[in-house]
Design an enzyme around this catalytic site. Structure first.
Site, PDB file in Angstrom:
ATOM      1  N   GLY A  96      -8.780   4.145   7.011  1.00  0.00           N
ATOM      2  CA  GLY A  96      -8.623   5.499   6.514  1.00  0.00           C
ATOM      3  C   GLY A  96      -8.331   5.632   5.035  1.00  0.00           C
ATOM      4  O   GLY A  96      -7.534   6.472   4.628  1.00  0.00           O
ATOM      5  N   ASN A 111       0.201   6.057   2.027  1.00  0.00           N
ATOM      6  CA  ASN A 111       0.684   7.353   2.483  1.00  0.00           C
ATOM      7  C   ASN A 111       2.175   7.523   2.198  1.00  0.00           C
ATOM      8  O   ASN A 111       2.936   6.577   2.300  1.00  0.00           O
ATOM      9  CB  ASN A 111       0.414   7.528   3.979  1.00  0.00           C
ATOM     10  N   ARG A 154       4.512  20.598   0.530  1.00  0.00           N
ATOM     11  CA  ARG A 154       3.876  19.536   1.322  1.00  0.00           C
ATOM     12  C   ARG A 154       4.808  19.060   2.432  1.00  0.00           C
ATOM     13  O   ARG A 154       4.362  18.795   3.550  1.00  0.00           O
ATOM     14  CB  ARG A 154       3.482  18.374   0.414  1.00  0.00           C
ATOM     15  N   HIS A 189       3.045   4.006  -2.556  1.00  0.00           N
ATOM     16  CA  HIS A 189       3.112   5.252  -3.324  1.00  0.00           C
ATOM     17  C   HIS A 189       4.387   6.051  -3.043  1.00  0.00           C
ATOM     18  O   HIS A 189       4.459   7.250  -3.338  1.00  0.00           O
ATOM     19  CB  HIS A 189       1.873   6.112  -3.049  1.00  0.00           C
TER      20      HIS A 189
HETATM   21  N1  APR Z   1      -9.796   7.962  10.672  1.00  0.00           N
HETATM   22  C1  APR Z   1     -10.075   7.058   9.688  1.00  0.00           C
HETATM   23  N2  APR Z   1     -10.461   7.417   8.435  1.00  0.00           N
HETATM   24  C2  APR Z   1     -10.588   8.730   8.177  1.00  0.00           C
HETATM   25  C3  APR Z   1     -10.347   9.733   9.161  1.00  0.00           C
HETATM   26  C4  APR Z   1      -9.930   9.288  10.458  1.00  0.00           C
HETATM   27  N3  APR Z   1      -9.662  10.152  11.433  1.00  0.00           N
HETATM   28  N4  APR Z   1     -10.566  10.953   8.592  1.00  0.00           N
HETATM   29  C5  APR Z   1     -10.939  10.721   7.285  1.00  0.00           C
HETATM   30  N5  APR Z   1     -10.970   9.390   7.050  1.00  0.00           N
HETATM   31  C6  APR Z   1     -11.291   8.692   5.797  1.00  0.00           C
HETATM   32  C7  APR Z   1     -12.226   9.437   4.863  1.00  0.00           C
HETATM   33  O1  APR Z   1     -13.576   9.167   5.184  1.00  0.00           O
HETATM   34  C8  APR Z   1     -11.838   8.848   3.502  1.00  0.00           C
HETATM   35  O2  APR Z   1     -12.604   7.671   3.238  1.00  0.00           O
HETATM   36  O3  APR Z   1     -10.081   8.552   5.077  1.00  0.00           O
HETATM   37  C9  APR Z   1     -10.362   8.447   3.687  1.00  0.00           C
HETATM   38  C10 APR Z   1      -9.366   9.310   2.932  1.00  0.00           C
HETATM   39  O4  APR Z   1      -9.553   9.089   1.567  1.00  0.00           O
HETATM   40  P1  APR Z   1      -8.621   9.816   0.476  1.00  0.00           P
HETATM   41  O5  APR Z   1      -8.461  11.225   0.810  1.00  0.00           O
HETATM   42  O6  APR Z   1      -9.188   9.449  -0.843  1.00  0.00           O
HETATM   43  O7  APR Z   1      -7.191   9.143   0.695  1.00  0.00           O
HETATM   44  P2  APR Z   1      -6.652   7.729   0.181  1.00  0.00           P
HETATM   45  O8  APR Z   1      -7.711   6.701   0.157  1.00  0.00           O
HETATM   46  O9  APR Z   1      -5.435   7.435   0.956  1.00  0.00           O
HETATM   47  O10 APR Z   1      -6.220   8.088  -1.334  1.00  0.00           O
HETATM   48  C11 APR Z   1      -5.560   7.108  -2.068  1.00  0.00           C
HETATM   49  O11 APR Z   1      -5.108   8.625  -3.833  1.00  0.00           O
HETATM   50  O12 APR Z   1      -4.779  10.768  -4.187  1.00  0.00           O
HETATM   51  C12 APR Z   1      -4.150   9.561  -4.236  1.00  0.00           C
HETATM   52  O13 APR Z   1      -1.891   8.984  -3.984  1.00  0.00           O
HETATM   53  C13 APR Z   1      -2.973   9.503  -3.290  1.00  0.00           C
HETATM   54  O14 APR Z   1      -2.389   7.720  -1.766  1.00  0.00           O
HETATM   55  C14 APR Z   1      -3.448   8.530  -2.228  1.00  0.00           C
HETATM   56  C15 APR Z   1      -4.495   7.719  -2.943  1.00  0.00           C
END
Ligand code: APR
Length: 246
Positions: free
Chosen positions: A195, A109, A77, A126
């Site tokens: 996001g 993140n 990664r 995290h």
């Molecule tokens: N701008 C804004 N939002 C976006 C974009 C963008 N360009 N592209 C995608 N998204 C949104 C998606 O619609 C989704 O709702 O970002 C979100 C990403 O969600 P996840 O992949 O679930 O990520 P996250 O919410 O950060 O996950 C939380 O879960 O897997 C664990 O530890 C990991 O920190 C992470 C935690």
């Protein structure tokens, strides 16, 4: 190429942006998507490594069973992140620390892109992929300071094995990180959620705490999330296209 015109801010949000002193921003993987960092969910699939689902390879159980294997996954990664740059969303958020009197950035993140964009005192819920932590003395070190032994970094303080300084599934958040984020959320006037799919707790409770404390909560996401109904305003679009408009 711009996608559909992002939803513009309402008069209420414009007014809050003009008057708010205490502002909290919570970010997730989506804020780094426009930098080319894959998100974890959305699109229905999750990451798989060597046949192991993300939730397994990134778990406390895996750390106990196969420390070199976990390092291989995080090395992979990190290699993919090495050439990635912060995008406009990271840069706008970094500028907000000058724009608002009391600004708090909380991120889920581990990619360090907020810091590379100039954000300071980022609350990393995290952890951070560029750091390691000693199993024995708990000291944290930047990975570039460390030497490897048997595919595992060695602590320069006590010689112990190091592990990624990242919160794995089944593990507690770094001491004090959530408490500091919750404290900021409990007295902010404006809270942005940018996001994140808002399914992972306790991070997803930060905007709930802000809302309960009377803050104006704004979601920025191209898709709806379980949090959308709780928000005062939803700006549908990509963070790198919406945030520069605010
Ligand atoms: N701008 C804004 N939002 C976006 C974009 C963008 N360009 N592209 C995608 N998204 C949104 C998606 O619609 C989704 O709702 O970002 C979100 C990403 O969600 P996840 O992949 O679930 O990520 P996250 O919410 O950060 O996950 C939380 O879960 O897997 C664990 O530890 C990991 O920190 C992470 C935690």
């Amino acid at each position: 190429m711009l996608t559909a015109t992002p939803t513009l801010a309402s008069e209420r949000l414009v007014e809050r942006l003009a008057t708010a002193k205490h502002v909290v921003v919570l970010t997730g993987a989506g804020v780094s998507a426009e930098s080319g960092v894959p998100t974890f969910r959305g699109g229905g699939s999750t990451a798989v490594w060597r046949g192991l689902p993300f939730e397994v390879i990134s778990s406390a159980g895996m750390l106990a069973r196969d420390l070199p294997g976990v390092w291989e996954w995080f090395n992979f990664r990190r290699e993919r992140l090495a050439s990635v740059q912060p995008n406009r969303a990271h840069k706008v958020i970094a500028a907000w620390q000058e724009r608002f009197a009391d600004f708090t950035l909380v991120t889920q993140n581990i990619d360090n892109l907020h810091q590379q964009a100039g954000s300071r005192a980022v609350i990393e819920l995290h952890g951070n992929i560029w750091r390691a932590r000693c199993f024995d003395c708990e000291t944290r070190h930047e990975l570039r300071e460390l030497r490897m032994a048997h595919d595992v970094p060695v602590c320069i303080d006590c010689g112990g094995n190091m592990r990624p300084d990242v919160v794995l599934f089944g593990e507690m958040l770094p001491p004090g990180a959530f408490e500091r984020a919750a404290a900021a959320a409990s007295h902010c006037e404006l809270c942005f959620v940018v996001g994140t799919s808002a399914v992972v707790y306790p991070a997803a409770s930060i905007p709930e705490i802000a809302r309960a404390a009377g803050a104006y909560v704004v979601e920025v996401n191209p898709e709806r999330t379980p949090l959308s109904d709780l928000c005062d305003e939803v700006l549908t679009g990509k963070a790198g296209e919406v945030l520069p408009l605010l």
